[in-house]
Design a protein around this motif. Structure first.
Motif, PDB file in Angstrom:
ATOM      1  N   ASP A 181       0.833  -1.205   0.000  1.00  0.00           N
ATOM      2  CA  ASP A 181       0.000   0.000   0.000  1.00  0.00           C
ATOM      3  C   ASP A 181       0.866   1.253   0.000  1.00  0.00           C
ATOM      4  O   ASP A 181       0.587   2.230  -0.703  1.00  0.00           O
ATOM      5  CB  ASP A 181      -0.915   0.009   1.228  1.00  0.00           C
ATOM      6  N   MET A 182       1.924   1.221   0.794  1.00  0.00           N
ATOM      7  CA  MET A 182       2.799   2.385   0.915  1.00  0.00           C
ATOM      8  C   MET A 182       3.517   2.695  -0.398  1.00  0.00           C
ATOM      9  O   MET A 182       3.660   3.853  -0.789  1.00  0.00           O
ATOM     10  CB  MET A 182       3.827   2.132   2.025  1.00  0.00           C
ATOM     11  N   LEU A 183       3.946   1.640  -1.093  1.00  0.00           N
ATOM     12  CA  LEU A 183       4.672   1.824  -2.351  1.00  0.00           C
ATOM     13  C   LEU A 183       3.742   1.945  -3.554  1.00  0.00           C
ATOM     14  O   LEU A 183       4.181   2.281  -4.652  1.00  0.00           O
ATOM     15  CB  LEU A 183       5.636   0.653  -2.571  1.00  0.00           C
ATOM     16  N   GLY A 184       2.462   1.625  -3.345  1.00  0.00           N
ATOM     17  CA  GLY A 184       1.501   1.714  -4.439  1.00  0.00           C
ATOM     18  C   GLY A 184       1.657   0.635  -5.482  1.00  0.00           C
ATOM     19  O   GLY A 184       1.383   0.855  -6.666  1.00  0.00           O
ATOM     20  N   ILE A 185       2.078  -0.573  -5.054  1.00  0.00           N
ATOM     21  CA  ILE A 185       2.295  -1.646  -6.022  1.00  0.00           C
ATOM     22  C   ILE A 185       1.334  -2.815  -5.828  1.00  0.00           C
ATOM     23  O   ILE A 185       1.379  -3.783  -6.584  1.00  0.00           O
ATOM     24  CB  ILE A 185       3.745  -2.168  -5.972  1.00  0.00           C
ATOM     25  N   GLY A 186       0.477  -2.745  -4.812  1.00  0.00           N
ATOM     26  CA  GLY A 186      -0.474  -3.819  -4.595  1.00  0.00           C
ATOM     27  C   GLY A 186       0.088  -4.930  -3.728  1.00  0.00           C
ATOM     28  O   GLY A 186       1.212  -4.847  -3.224  1.00  0.00           O
ATOM     29  N   TYR A 187      -0.709  -6.000  -3.571  1.00  0.00           N
ATOM     30  CA  TYR A 187      -0.340  -7.111  -2.687  1.00  0.00           C
ATOM     31  C   TYR A 187      -0.181  -8.406  -3.474  1.00  0.00           C
ATOM     32  O   TYR A 187      -0.797  -8.591  -4.528  1.00  0.00           O
ATOM     33  CB  TYR A 187      -1.409  -7.309  -1.606  1.00  0.00           C
ATOM     34  N   GLY A 188       0.634  -9.300  -2.944  1.00  0.00           N
ATOM     35  CA  GLY A 188       0.768 -10.633  -3.515  1.00  0.00           C
ATOM     36  C   GLY A 188       1.395 -11.553  -2.493  1.00  0.00           C
ATOM     37  O   GLY A 188       1.886 -11.102  -1.449  1.00  0.00           O
TER      38      GLY A 188
END
Length: 215
Positions: A181-188
């Motif tokens: 969330d902090m980096l704006g790249i989503g989760y996996g």
């Protein structure tokens, strides 16, 4: 046309992220070109996946290369509605057919290569002289196993990724959620998240800082 260098095996380097449907498609693309490749995992596009593709396109540019069949067409249309200026590469169905099956995994390597070297954006040929093209042109990461893969610029190793607590710990899942969330790249999951860090060119310093803030 994308102007790019070739590696020692004759594969041209594609500066954008290539989006395909499955692992077999990804493997076939990597036989044809040197590129970072993201898979949709099938026809069902989640909102999270669309957001990831949108962020990648803003930072690096994304070329959609789906199967020339019904599901592949639906993926293209859904993504075009969500992100109108995506790049698109097309392989005709007759060139992607083997034993009655249609898919990028069955396409001739030269056909895939030609399609990726001549993508179109919003229905128009890409502008190679634009500032956006210059910003996007970089050397993609090598394609290896997750344990061996490194990011394009940061040389983030799988061992360093593990040492940061993003895999193998009770708190790893929550940490990946917060950092994503902090980096704006989503989760996996661990391997998916490591791949996202590569695709977004997140270097070790930036990742370490995000982890410190997240904790």
């Amino acid at each position: 046309m994308v102007k790019t260098l070739s590696d020692r095996n004759g594969r041209p380097t594609i500066p954008h992220v290539v989006l395909v449907e499955g692992k077999n498609d990804r493997n076939r693309v990597l036989e044809a070109v040197r590129a970072d490749v993201l898979t949709t995992g099938g026809e069902a596009l989640t909102e999270s996946m669309v957001q990831t593709i949108r962020r990648l396109h803003e930072r690096r540019g994304v070329i959609v290369l789906t199967d020339p069949d019904g599901p592949g067409g639906r993926i293209r249309r859904a993504l075009t509605r969500a992100i109108p200026d995506l790049y698109h590469a097309y392989v005709p169905s007759h060139a992607a057919k083997r034993q009655g099956k249609i898919g990028i995994e069955h396409a001739n390597l030269s056909v895939i290569r030609e399609a990726l070297l001549h993508p179109i954006q919003g229905g128009h040929p890409r502008n190679e002289g634009s500032p956006q093209y210059a910003l996007l042109h970089h050397r993609p990461a090598d394609t290896a196993s997750p344990e061996e893969e490194k990011t394009t610029d940061s040389m983030l190793t799988w061992q360093a990724f593990q040492a940061m607590g993003l895999v193998g710990e009770d708190f790893s899942r929550d940490l990946r959620l917060k950092v994503g969330d902090m980096l704006g790249i989503g989760y996996g999951n661990a391997k998916q998240f490591y791949r996202l860090l590569q695709l977004f060119n997140i270097d070790e310093e930036k990742l370490s800082h995000a982890i410190k803030v997240a904790r």
